[in-house]
Design a protein around this motif. Structure first.
Motif, PDB file in Angstrom:
ATOM      1  N   GLY A  65     -70.665  37.754  -2.628  1.00 24.16           N
ATOM      2  CA  GLY A  65     -70.908  37.445  -1.164  1.00 24.16           C
ATOM      3  C   GLY A  65     -72.583  37.254  -0.938  1.00 24.16           C
ATOM      4  N   LEU A  66     -73.140  38.257  -1.277  1.00 22.77           N
ATOM      5  CA  LEU A  66     -74.669  38.195  -0.866  1.00 22.77           C
ATOM      6  C   LEU A  66     -75.182  37.316  -1.584  1.00 22.77           C
ATOM      7  N   ALA A  67     -74.863  36.911  -2.801  1.00 22.38           N
ATOM      8  CA  ALA A  67     -75.493  36.041  -3.517  1.00 22.38           C
ATOM      9  C   ALA A  67     -75.300  34.915  -2.898  1.00 22.38           C
ATOM     10  N   ASN A  68     -74.296  34.456  -2.201  1.00 21.89           N
ATOM     11  CA  ASN A  68     -73.996  33.191  -1.696  1.00 21.89           C
ATOM     12  C   ASN A  68     -74.305  33.320  -0.408  1.00 21.89           C
ATOM     13  N   PHE A  69     -74.726  34.211   0.360  1.00 21.77           N
ATOM     14  CA  PHE A  69     -74.794  34.317   1.557  1.00 21.77           C
ATOM     15  C   PHE A  69     -75.876  33.227   2.480  1.00 21.77           C
ATOM     16  N   SER A  70     -75.404  32.766   3.422  1.00 25.03           N
ATOM     17  CA  SER A  70     -76.201  31.959   4.291  1.00 25.03           C
ATOM     18  C   SER A  70     -76.055  31.869   6.043  1.00 25.03           C
ATOM     19  N   PHE A  71     -76.917  32.173   6.628  1.00 21.84           N
ATOM     20  CA  PHE A  71     -76.551  31.915   8.029  1.00 21.84           C
ATOM     21  C   PHE A  71     -76.200  30.660   8.405  1.00 21.84           C
ATOM     22  N   ARG A  72     -76.788  29.577   7.604  1.00 25.75           N
ATOM     23  CA  ARG A  72     -76.561  28.350   8.366  1.00 25.75           C
ATOM     24  C   ARG A  72     -74.981  27.964   7.906  1.00 25.75           C
ATOM     25  N   LEU A  73     -74.557  28.489   6.949  1.00 23.61           N
ATOM     26  CA  LEU A  73     -73.164  28.068   6.739  1.00 23.61           C
ATOM     27  C   LEU A  73     -72.141  28.873   7.790  1.00 23.61           C
ATOM     28  N   ILE A  74     -72.544  29.928   8.051  1.00 22.48           N
ATOM     29  CA  ILE A  74     -71.845  30.840   9.023  1.00 22.48           C
ATOM     30  C   ILE A  74     -71.792  30.122  10.318  1.00 22.48           C
ATOM     31  N   PHE A  75     -72.957  29.551  10.622  1.00 23.14           N
ATOM     32  CA  PHE A  75     -72.937  29.244  12.078  1.00 23.14           C
ATOM     33  C   PHE A  75     -73.125  27.717  12.342  1.00 23.14           C
ATOM     34  N   SER A  76     -72.370  27.024  11.352  1.00 24.99           N
ATOM     35  CA  SER A  76     -72.386  25.576  11.573  1.00 24.99           C
ATOM     36  C   SER A  76     -70.657  25.366  11.075  1.00 24.99           C
ATOM     37  N   PRO A  77     -70.318  24.114  11.662  1.00 24.76           N
ATOM     38  CA  PRO A  77     -68.893  23.677  11.327  1.00 24.76           C
ATOM     39  C   PRO A  77     -69.463  22.655   9.845  1.00 24.76           C
ATOM     40  N   PHE A  78     -68.230  22.279   9.472  1.00 26.36           N
ATOM     41  CA  PHE A  78     -68.273  21.482   8.183  1.00 26.36           C
ATOM     42  C   PHE A  78     -68.762  20.191   8.504  1.00 26.36           C
ATOM     43  N   ASN A  79     -69.709  19.819   7.648  1.00 27.13           N
ATOM     44  CA  ASN A  79     -70.385  18.387   7.792  1.00 27.13           C
ATOM     45  C   ASN A  79     -70.027  17.497   6.586  1.00 27.13           C
ATOM     46  N   PRO A  80     -69.251  16.634   6.740  1.00 28.74           N
ATOM     47  CA  PRO A  80     -68.904  15.875   5.234  1.00 28.74           C
ATOM     48  C   PRO A  80     -69.829  14.970   5.025  1.00 28.74           C
ATOM     49  N   THR A  81     -70.677  14.539   5.873  1.00 25.44           N
ATOM     50  CA  THR A  81     -71.836  13.458   5.268  1.00 25.44           C
ATOM     51  C   THR A  81     -72.776  14.195   4.600  1.00 25.44           C
ATOM     52  N   THR A  82     -73.288  15.684   4.867  1.00 28.98           N
ATOM     53  CA  THR A  82     -74.301  16.201   4.134  1.00 28.98           C
ATOM     54  C   THR A  82     -73.633  17.273   3.084  1.00 28.98           C
ATOM     55  N   ASP A  83     -72.368  17.341   3.024  1.00 25.65           N
ATOM     56  CA  ASP A  83     -71.638  18.255   2.364  1.00 25.65           C
ATOM     57  C   ASP A  83     -71.978  19.616   2.584  1.00 25.65           C
ATOM     58  N   LEU A  84     -71.988  20.038   4.037  1.00 22.03           N
ATOM     59  CA  LEU A  84     -72.492  21.163   4.316  1.00 22.03           C
ATOM     60  C   LEU A  84     -70.951  21.940   4.685  1.00 22.03           C
ATOM     61  N   MET A 281     -66.323  29.560  -1.187  1.00 24.75           N
ATOM     62  CA  MET A 281     -65.299  30.446  -1.148  1.00 24.75           C
ATOM     63  C   MET A 281     -65.632  31.908  -1.419  1.00 24.75           C
ATOM     64  N   TRP A 282     -66.774  32.133  -2.245  1.00 23.36           N
ATOM     65  CA  TRP A 282     -67.181  33.592  -2.168  1.00 23.36           C
ATOM     66  C   TRP A 282     -67.777  33.841  -0.976  1.00 23.36           C
ATOM     67  N   LEU A 283     -68.597  33.252  -0.230  1.00 25.11           N
ATOM     68  CA  LEU A 283     -68.899  33.482   1.236  1.00 25.11           C
ATOM     69  C   LEU A 283     -67.674  33.910   1.995  1.00 25.11           C
ATOM     70  N   ILE A 284     -66.861  32.984   2.169  1.00 29.56           N
ATOM     71  CA  ILE A 284     -65.837  32.979   2.991  1.00 29.56           C
ATOM     72  C   ILE A 284     -64.675  34.373   2.780  1.00 29.56           C
ATOM     73  N   ALA A 285     -64.946  34.691   1.368  1.00 28.70           N
ATOM     74  CA  ALA A 285     -63.946  35.923   1.028  1.00 28.70           C
ATOM     75  C   ALA A 285     -64.777  37.072   1.516  1.00 28.70           C
ATOM     76  N   PHE A 286     -66.213  36.892   1.105  1.00 30.08           N
ATOM     77  CA  PHE A 286     -67.121  38.074   1.857  1.00 30.08           C
ATOM     78  C   PHE A 286     -66.949  38.204   3.140  1.00 30.08           C
ATOM     79  N   VAL A 287     -67.137  37.386   3.940  1.00 29.39           N
ATOM     80  CA  VAL A 287     -67.136  37.322   5.469  1.00 29.39           C
ATOM     81  C   VAL A 287     -65.699  37.987   6.014  1.00 29.39           C
ATOM     82  N   LEU A 288     -64.547  37.380   5.397  1.00 27.92           N
ATOM     83  CA  LEU A 288     -63.302  37.847   5.684  1.00 27.92           C
ATOM     84  C   LEU A 288     -63.352  39.321   5.466  1.00 27.92           C
ATOM     85  N   MET A 289     -63.591  39.886   4.467  1.00 30.77           N
ATOM     86  CA  MET A 289     -63.581  41.358   4.135  1.00 30.77           C
ATOM     87  C   MET A 289     -64.295  42.172   5.081  1.00 30.77           C
TER      88      MET A 289
END
Lengths: 313, 326
Positions: A65-84, A281-289
């Motif tokens: 989870g920490l290896a894939n951690f990113s504040f940008r992902l946590i605080f933004s919605p899914f963006n299909p055009t930039t694959d974020l 998915m790692w990030l989500i699992a980490f945040v969920l835990m």
């Protein structure tokens, strides 16, 4: 009569002799002391085994989870055009969902617990209610989900929405909340009730102003624990309005909602769960835990403070 | 003299009647207040308390009225014992029933010995500090979401079976059972722990006084005395395992046919719960597939209902026996 008494008298001595004779012939693999030692090592190792499992499990989640951690992902919605693959809406949705469902289940659960601990002394009705609570706790979450879909969404015409999600989850949480509230009410000393009743205060007022306030921390602990349980629930809310709404922050009260566990399922389904979206998915699992453990930790702190106060009194 | 007695009697009569009157007024007033005060509150409380029963009842009714239509539409025996599921035409759920029981059996074979051993250790032997660490650890284990179990297992055990042990697929009955065994450990440990703790202290003292070692006491006295409580732990563990959904959905493999041979635990399987998750989203409301899925939910509900009832009855009898036993 005399025969039987004789037998009874004879038997122990005969048996005693026999076993005494047998003793040298019977080979013991281990002496009782050694047997005890081996048994204890095996019993202890089962506990160590369980401890190791959870340590490895958590370590694995935290490291990845920490290896894939990113504040940008946590605080933004899914963006299909930039694959974020932002998970912000999923985090918000999880909190809205669990807070709403506990807000529905908590008052009902407390009232039920008050009835069961303060107003009854056994009987058929109480037995039926008791058994009903146990059975509701045992209903698989997926069956509750199916029920929520057909009852709330279709029969009551609420539609697949966050309201249906709240109600369905509330059904699932009710037994836990009732049981923990019952424990908390039972732990209130009888002197409190008697003291209040002796002052001529009615039973209902006694419960409202004396019993409930002193049971509140215990009840709160149960409520926070069920927040954690609700946050990780997937099967129960799958059909009642979970939608792949990762673009918007909130879909409104009659719109679909998205949660962290649902997002794991969605990404797993759409990608086969392999490498493309693996880091998200790692990030989500980490945040969920972290969310689940956060609720558990808060509950533990409340409980320990509560217990300290109790023993201090 | 007679007048006096009369008057006294009169006075007495008056007195008693007045007293009686007063007391009846008081009593009725008190009663009225009491009734008025408690009745609506008590009714409200009773309603809240019976909500659980009502919900269980509604769950049964609503899964049943949707599910039983599979019987006229497809046939009872074909539904329960048919060996093929295809969402358009065939709705035999026997492979899923078999898969569910296979996975649960594997999970119980692993979790029961480990769980009971851990419960014995924690309640009889462990030093205080170990108990203080293990209790929250087990609570933590119980709080991990099912889908996280599935996700992590997919990246550890499943990959291990595929890449290291060389299986064609790591999504098998065995891997699913393995993960499930970890998930039901908390249930088994906590109920077994309660059962062992409920054995009266005098049993232990009696055995130790006869010169038995502590281990002999545990094996020959405590375990036999708590055997029905331990049975309840296994039964309720079974109930928890058979309803487990998301982890099995991810790891089970989702094969809707009976593996050949059926006892081969290293083949993909499907369970009743994961069938619901997979199919309900795609079934049109009112279609045969929809009714079949509700039939599955109904089967699951009945299984868990019976299992939980049996477990609770055993626990209650166990408690009564230990209380009544001399």
């Amino acid at each position: 009569m005399s025969d039987t008494t004789q037998k009874i008298e004879q038997q122990p001595s005969a048996e005693g002799e026999q076993s005494f004779d047998d003793l040298p012939r019977r080979k013991r693999l281990l002496s009782p002391k050694q047997g005890q030692k081996t048994a204890y090592i095996m019993l202890g190792s089962s506990a160590v085994f369980i401890f190791l499992i959870i340590a490895v499990f958590l370590g694995y989640i935290i490291v990845n989870g920490l290896a894939n951690f990113s504040f940008r992902l946590i605080f933004s919605p899914f963006n299909p055009t930039t694959d974020l693959y932002g998970i912000g809406p999923a985090i918000l949705g999880t909190f809205i969902l669990v807070l709403g469902s506990v807000a529905i289940a908590l008052p009902l659960g407390i009232l039920a617990a008050i009835y069961l601990t303060e107003y009854t002394k056994g009987g058929v009705i109480v037995n039926i209610i008791d058994q009903g609570i146990n059975n509701l706790a045992g209903v698989p979450s997926v069956v509750i989900g199916v029920f929520g879909y057909t009852f709330f969404c279709i029969f009551l015409r609420i539609g697949q929405s966050i309201i249906a999600g709240w109600l369905t989850l509330a059904c699932m949480l009710l037994p836990t909340i009732i049981r923990t509230s019952q424990e908390a009410l039972k732990s209130v000393p009888h002197e409190y009730r008697e003291g209040s009743l002796a002052l001529g205060i009615t039973k209902w007022r006694t419960i409202r102003h004396v019993v409930l306030p002193s049971a509140l921390p215990g009840i709160l602990t149960g409520a926070i624990l069920s927040l954690g349980r609700a946050a990780g629930e997937t099967a129960a809310i799958l059909f009642v309005g979970s939608g792949s709404l990762f673009l918007k922050w909130f879909g409104g009260f009659t719109g679909t909602f998205t949660t962290l566990p649902y997002m794991i399922l969605h990404l797993h389904r759409s990608s086969g769960g392999w490498e493309e979206v693996g880091s998200v998915m790692w990030l989500i699992a980490f945040v969920l835990m972290m969310v689940v453990f956060g609720f558990n930790a808060v509950a533990m702190v409340v409980r320990s403070k509560f217990e300290k106060k109790r023993t201090g009194n | 003299m007679s007048e006096k007695t009369n008057s006294i009697a009169n006075i007495n009569e008056n007195d008693t009647s007045e007293e009686a009157l007063n007391s009846t007024i008081d009593l009725s007033r008190v009663l009225a207040i009491g009734l008025h005060k408690t009745s609506w509150q008590q009714i409200m409380l009773l309603l809240a308390a019976s909500l659980s029963v009502i919900i269980v009842f509604l769950i049964f009714i609503f899964t049943f009225i949707n599910g039983f239509q599979i019987i006229p539409e497809y046939g009872f025996f074909k539904f329960l014992f048919g060996d093929f599921w295809n969402p358009e035409i065939e709705f035999g759920i026997f492979p899923m029933i078999l898969g569910s029981f296979l996975v649960v059996l594997i999970a119980l074979v692993i979790a029961v010995p480990v769980g009971i051993a851990c419960a014995v250790y924690l309640s009889e032997l462990a030093p205080d500090i170990v108990r203080k660490i293990m209790k929250p650890t087990i609570e933590l284990l119980a709080s991990i979401p099912s889908i996280v179990y599935g996700f992590i297992a997919l990246r550890t055990i499943v990959l291990f079976f595929q890449n290291v042990l060389g299986f064609k697929t790591g999504r098998t009955a065995f891997t699913a059972g393995l993960v499930l065994s970890i998930m039901i450990l908390p249930t088994i440990i906590s109920i077994a722990d309660d059962a062992i703790k409920a054995v009266p202290q005098r049993y232990r003292e009696g055995s130790l006084a006869l010169g038995a070692t502590q281990w002999q006491t545990i094996r020959k006295v405590i375990l036999p005395a708590s055997v029905s409580g331990l049975t309840a732990a296994i039964i309720l563990g079974f109930g928890r395992a058979i309803g487990e959904t998301m982890a099995i959905y991810i790891i089970g493999g989702g094969a809707t046919a009976i593996p050949k041979p059926f006892f081969n635990i290293f083949q993909p399987i499907d369970t009743l719960t994961s069938l619901i998750v997979r199919e309900l989203g795609e079934a049109a409301v009112g279609s045969t597939a929809y009714h079949a899925i509700f039939g599955v939910a109904c089967v699951l509900f009945v299984i868990t209902f019976v299992v939980n009832l049996a477990g609770d009855i055993i626990i209650k009898r166990f408690a009564k026996k230990l209380k009544g036993g001399v």
